[in-house]
Design an enzyme around this catalytic site. Structure first.
Site, mmCIF file in Angstrom:
data_model
loop_
_atom_site.group_PDB
_atom_site.id
_atom_site.type_symbol
_atom_site.label_atom_id
_atom_site.label_comp_id
_atom_site.label_asym_id
_atom_site.label_seq_id
_atom_site.Cartn_x
_atom_site.Cartn_y
_atom_site.Cartn_z
ATOM 1 N N ARG A 255 0.799 -1.220 0.000
ATOM 2 C CA ARG A 255 0.000 0.000 0.000
ATOM 3 C C ARG A 255 0.834 1.274 0.000
ATOM 4 O O ARG A 255 0.634 2.152 -0.833
ATOM 5 C CB ARG A 255 -0.942 0.010 1.218
ATOM 6 C CG ARG A 255 -1.972 1.116 1.130
ATOM 7 C CD ARG A 255 -2.735 1.293 2.434
ATOM 8 N NE ARG A 255 -3.347 0.056 2.901
ATOM 9 C CZ ARG A 255 -3.957 -0.048 4.065
ATOM 10 N NH1 ARG A 255 -4.034 0.994 4.882
ATOM 11 N NH2 ARG A 255 -4.489 -1.189 4.455
ATOM 12 N N HIS B 279 -7.556 -5.346 -7.897
ATOM 13 C CA HIS B 279 -7.460 -4.540 -6.668
ATOM 14 C C HIS B 279 -8.793 -4.571 -5.908
ATOM 15 O O HIS B 279 -9.630 -3.686 -6.076
ATOM 16 C CB HIS B 279 -7.092 -3.101 -7.041
ATOM 17 C CG HIS B 279 -6.496 -2.310 -5.916
ATOM 18 N ND1 HIS B 279 -5.228 -2.552 -5.419
ATOM 19 C CD2 HIS B 279 -6.978 -1.274 -5.175
ATOM 20 C CE1 HIS B 279 -4.959 -1.708 -4.441
ATOM 21 N NE2 HIS B 279 -6.016 -0.924 -4.281
ATOM 22 N N TYR C 298 -18.463 10.471 -15.179
ATOM 23 C CA TYR C 298 -18.425 11.638 -16.074
ATOM 24 C C TYR C 298 -17.080 11.810 -16.777
ATOM 25 O O TYR C 298 -16.985 12.538 -17.750
ATOM 26 C CB TYR C 298 -18.713 12.928 -15.289
ATOM 27 C CG TYR C 298 -20.077 12.952 -14.646
ATOM 28 C CD1 TYR C 298 -21.230 12.852 -15.412
ATOM 29 C CD2 TYR C 298 -20.211 13.058 -13.262
ATOM 30 C CE1 TYR C 298 -22.489 12.872 -14.810
ATOM 31 C CE2 TYR C 298 -21.446 13.074 -12.660
ATOM 32 C CZ TYR C 298 -22.591 12.976 -13.432
ATOM 33 O OH TYR C 298 -23.831 12.996 -12.859
#
Length: 752
Positions: free
Chosen positions: A37, A83, A127
């Protein structure tokens, strides 16, 4: 009757020590955070989430120049295949890769609202659209040629790369930020062309140290520009150790207006600073009257940054205005360097600049070897097939006859023409339309070209020098793509020395100048009253406390405080509490020992001299400027050991030539001031001799004017030089009874 419920057999219980269980689980969590991470890989500079985003985009064929695809599609594919974490976390990571003010060399080409430098967030992923940039293509190039190891994904259904081929120096070029468990990383962005130059030098001289590479890598190169004002020594130290920081300032200039007016225009701000928050902070400071040199601020930014700062008056120095802003706002930002990365994808280590580039170069060589080996296998496979095609061409009629007449033509072909299984299989799988293409010339031409290529590959695999030569060629191509003359490669951050400004003038500029009255109680509580208040009869104090002293000052003034421990402390009047209530203990503003008490407090004016004396009767003359302290701990001036302590301080005015010393035994001696040395610190010389008494007070006066003092009724009294004849003697005399002087043994001459 109801059935009796029989409890189930208890499951097998294992007793585990709580400490061991916690250690085991916390270690697993820590390792997961560090490895998967927070820390980037030293080879490709990517964290797992970024690597998976790029690989997911590769599988969607989102190369540069191809049509964009919805970010929702990319995020969904990455989350489903590689993931298994929150979609927002993946999208946030992808957005940062697309922001040209966050990433120096963006890996994602975004279409739509991907946020801005004001801190506004990107539009929702339904979008926006995205595809890879040329930088990302460089990082991923060769992934289909066995360039890197592919490991199973989280559910074992497909594979993902453990590391990218990394044909771009991404670790240092784009930097990384991350907080793991017990460790963190902070790598600022750098200029890719400079990194390539340093890498090429490292190929030529593998033992080169980080300091030698600073000839090429000057320092960070932030996407938002700015000016780094650190010294070359501190920058060298940071890159050698892998730890340090860079002081980065906004870039500004003065814009002339009509009739001598001018404004300051900020065109670049430090990296990771949100412009809107920066302007809000400056506006707050303006409202709180903490920026008296600034009149107004406004944001005139469009595509480029343009923040206009108006001075309060045109007579002020623009440099001083900016220094005040640098001191209080994020227009100056300290950007940390902590080169903590995963070496070989497994070991977290803090590396220096040379080690970071060495890891990248070693990885490029490893990728070159893997790709060469993969291509070698492909060529050998094709050469074998071409050999079979040539035999088939030369014996086409016999081959057709065997295929037509034999039930199992494959073994017959292999036996008849000494073919390998692959060659026989290739001949049998040929389409009939290929027969017309099977010309001996074409086959031999392809064979020759492949054998030449194979020779080159064998040279690469057999010689380390050739391998490094090929790596050097690859690095040079990257340098050409992102050279200093290209729009993306041109250096944005510049270097400069911080301008020298008078610190006192700067401190003064941060406070609005107003008159105040400083009130100190008998027990050491301090407060300030607005204006010059002469009548203090209405002031209230805590129980068992009363007025100690009061004097006029200004908000820009500094107070000097002498304590019984022989230390001087310096306080800013602007930082003292206002007049409401009883104030606050003066000890809150300085680190004064509990057994020390205040001897004298006065306003610092500078350039004056004082006579300081201790309880045991020792003293010397000291300059006021030598007593100024820069820290809360104060500055030791007169050396005293308990029970001895600093007892009194008196001003040595121009023209004074005599010293009067009075002890607790009411004896006084007068001697020339020239007998007392001037020192910056120490014990001093003996002023008066005592047997069972101690020093009470000292006064400095002019012989012609005589000695003056104040009695208990605050009336001024005096004695002429003639009247003082019986007390005149030598320094360190015991003195004579001070007839006519106050029984309090004090001259009561405060410093103003």
């Amino acid at each position: 009757m109801g059935k009796r419920l029989i409890p189930p057999e208890p499951a097998e219980i294992h007793e585990v020590q709580l400490r061991e269980a916690l250690e085991e689980r916390y270690l697993a969590y820590a390792l997961s955070t560090i490895m998967h991470r927070a820390l980037p890989d030293a080879r490709d500079g990517l964290k797992p989430v970024h690597r998976r985003i790029l690989y997911g985009m590769r599988l969607l064929r989102l190369d540069p120049g191809t049509p964009f695809k919805k970010s929702a599609k990319i995020v969904g594919d990455v989350m489903g295949s590689f993931h298994p974490h929150g979609d927002q976390a993946i999208y946030d990571a992808m957005v940062r890769l697309a922001q040209d003010f966050s990433s120096r060399y963006p890996l994602v080409d975004g279409q739509g609202n991907f946020g801005n430098i004001d801190g506004d967030s990107a539009a929702a992923y339904r979008y926006t659209e995205a595809r890879m940039t040329d930088v990302a293509r460089l990082l991923i190039e060769g992934i289909d040629e066995d360039a890197v190891e592919l490991k199973p994904n989280y559910d074992g259904q497909s594979k993902e790369p453990a590391v990218m081929p990394g044909g771009f120096p991404n670790l240092l070029a784009n930097g990384a930020q991350g907080i793991a468990v017990g460790m963190a990383t902070s790598i600022p962005p750098h200029n890719a062309a400079e990194l390539c130059d340093a890498a090429l030098h490292l190929i030529e001289k593998p033992d080169a140290k980080s300091k030698a590479l600073l000839r090429f890598v000057k320092g960070p190169d932030f996407p938002t520009g700015g000016i780094i004002i650190d010294s070359k020594e501190s920058i060298a130290e940071a890159y050698t150790t892998g730890r340090g920081s860079f002081r980065t300032r906004a870039k500004w200039s003065v814009e002339e207006g009509a009739r001598g007016a001018w404004n300051i225009v900020v065109t670049e701000i430090p990296w990771l600073v949100q412009k809107s928050r920066l302007i809000e902070k400056i506006a707050e400071l303006l409202n709180d009257k903490k920026l008296p040199l600034v009149g107004d601020i406004r944001d005139e930014s469009a595509e480029d940054i343009r923040v206009v700062i108006e001075p309060k008056t045109r007579n002020v120095d623009a440099g001083l205005v900016m220094e005040s802003l640098f001191k209080l706002t994020e227009l100056e930002s300290k950007i940390p360097l902590n080169l903590n990365v995963l070496v070989k994808g497994r070991i977290p280590r803090v590396l220096g600049l040379a080690e970071c580039l060495r890891e990248w170069l070693d990885h490029l060589r490893e990728v070159l070897l893997r790709r060469s080996q993969h291509r070698k296998g492909q060529i050998e496979h094709r050469l074998e097939v071409l050999g079979g095609y040539l035999i088939a061409y030369l014996n086409i009629d016999e081959v057709i006859r065997i295929i037509r007449t034999e039930d199992e033509p494959k073994p017959v072909l292999m036996k008849a023409f000494s073919l390998t299984e692959l060659q026989a299989e290739s001949i049998l799988n040929m389409r009939l339309r290929s027969l017309r293409k099977l010309e001996e010339f074409e086959i031999k031409k392809e064979d020759k070209a492949l054998r030449a290529e194979l020779k080159g590959i064998n040279e690469i695999l057999g010689s380390e020098a050739v391998q490094w030569s090929k790596v050097g060629e690859q690095v040079r191509k990257v340098r050409e793509m992102f050279g200093p003359k290209t729009p993306l490669g041109k250096r944005r951050t510049v270097f400069a020395d911080a301008p020298e400004h008078d610190l006192a003038a700067l401190e003064e500029s941060l406070v609005e100048r107003e008159p105040v009255t400083v009130v100190i109680s008998d027990k050491g509580w301090v407060r300030t009253l607005k204006g010059q208040v002469a009548d203090l009869s209405n002031l209230t104090f805590k129980q068992d406390d009363k007025l100690g002293q009061a004097f006029f000052a200004e908000t820009t003034s500094k107070l000097m405080l002498l304590a019984t421990n022989g230390r001087f402390y310096t306080l800013d009047v602007a930082k003292l509490p206002g007049g409401r209530g009883h104030g606050e203990p003066i000890r809150l503003f300085i680190d004064m020992e509990g057994d020390a008490a205040i001897v004298s407090v006065f306003v610092h004016k500078g350039g004056r001299k004082f006579l300081i004396a201790s309880l045991e009767g020792q003293g010397f003359v000291v300059g006021e400027d030598d007593c100024v302290s820069a820290t809360r701990k104060g500055k030791q001036i007169i050396s005293v050991d308990m029970p001895n302590e600093a007892r009194c301080l008196t001003l040595v005015e121009e023209g004074t030539d005599q010293v009067a010393v009075i002890g607790t035994n009411h004896k006084m001696v007068i001697f020339p001031l020239s007998d007392v040395p001037e020192m910056s610190k120490g014990r001093g010389v003996r002023l008066q001799k005592y047997t069972s008494a101690s020093l009470s007070d000292v006064a400095v006066f002019n012989a012609k004017a005589g000695l003056t003092w104040r009695d208990s009724a605050d009336r001024e009294r005096s004695m002429t030089w003639k009247e003082l004849a019986e007390w005149r003697g030598n320094r360190a005399d015991a003195g004579r009874q001070a007839t006519g002087l106050p029984t309090s043994n004090k001259f009561n001459k405060p410093i103003e």
